[in-house]
Design an enzyme around this catalytic site. Structure first.
Site, PDB file in Angstrom:
ATOM      1  N   SER A 143       0.834  -1.200   0.000  1.00 25.68           N
ATOM      2  CA  SER A 143       0.000   0.000   0.000  1.00 25.68           C
ATOM      3  C   SER A 143       0.864   1.244   0.000  1.00 25.68           C
ATOM      4  O   SER A 143       1.957   1.252   0.556  1.00 25.68           O
ATOM      5  CB  SER A 143      -0.888   0.028   1.250  1.00 25.68           C
ATOM      6  OG  SER A 143      -1.616   1.236   1.327  1.00 25.68           O
ATOM      7  N   TYR A 162      -3.095  -1.240   9.871  1.00 25.14           N
ATOM      8  CA  TYR A 162      -3.047  -1.298   8.415  1.00 25.14           C
ATOM      9  C   TYR A 162      -1.685  -0.828   7.917  1.00 25.14           C
ATOM     10  O   TYR A 162      -1.018  -1.524   7.143  1.00 25.14           O
ATOM     11  CB  TYR A 162      -4.161  -0.438   7.802  1.00 25.14           C
ATOM     12  CG  TYR A 162      -4.120  -0.420   6.292  1.00 25.14           C
ATOM     13  CD1 TYR A 162      -4.652  -1.482   5.572  1.00 25.14           C
ATOM     14  CD2 TYR A 162      -3.536   0.631   5.595  1.00 25.14           C
ATOM     15  CE1 TYR A 162      -4.603  -1.492   4.180  1.00 25.14           C
ATOM     16  CE2 TYR A 162      -3.490   0.632   4.209  1.00 25.14           C
ATOM     17  CZ  TYR A 162      -4.027  -0.429   3.514  1.00 25.14           C
ATOM     18  OH  TYR A 162      -3.964  -0.437   2.136  1.00 25.14           O
TER      19      TYR A 162
END
Length: 168
Positions: A60, A74
């Site tokens: 990401s 995350y």
């Protein structure tokens, strides 16, 4: 093998507990590692010096830049995926397996829903390219990394984010 797993929990740090942390780490970090372990015999059998097998981990842009949301697990898990990718690339190269990551920016999905026009305008204003990512953007990067053209790319993270990682 494309390890494409992702979930997140968004909460203020004072409220961010194990109920937020553990499911994110389990899906985003543990699942890709143990999935590739299951497929490793097939990857080793299929890879050759002329045409290696390929592992692509979906990381990401959140591993490269701190965003506006409090998504601690995350960002930690996706950062770990980027470093795991490097470690795996080093250790699996002699088995004729390439390992790389893709670091997507904002793509609409079940995890990242745009709820109205105002939100769309706000999100798109943060992206230098002026739009959210489309499936073809990710597909192109994955096809490159899995193709003969990407055989010499090892341990990298291809950023597919419309410029978010370098924007203010």
């Amino acid at each position: 093998l494309v390890n494409n797993a992702g979930t997140m929990a968004d909460a203020p740090i004072d409220d961010y507990g194990e109920d937020e942390w553990d499911p994110v780490i389990d899906l985003n970090l543990k699942a890709p590692f143990f999935t590739l372990r299951k497929f490793l015999p097939l990857l080793r059998a299929g890879g050759t010096a002329e045409r290696p097998a390929s592992i692509i981990n979906i990381g990401s842009v959140g591993a490269l830049k701190v965003g506006p949301r409090e998504v601690y697990a995350y960002q930690a898990s996706k950062g770990a995926i980027h470093w795991l990718t490097k470690s795996l690339a080093k250790n699996l190269a002699s088995d004729n397996i390439t390992v790389n990551a893709i670091a997507p920016g904002f793509f609409e999905s079940d995890m990242t829903v745009i709820t109205d026009d105002a939100m769309r305008k706000m999100v798109e204003s943060m992206v230098p390219r002026g739009r959210t990512g489309m499936a073809e953007d990710m597909a192109g990067a994955a096809i490159y990394l899995a193709s003969r053209a990407g055989d010499y790319v090892m341990g990298g993270a291809v950023t597919v984010d419309g410029g978010v990682s370098f924007a203010r």
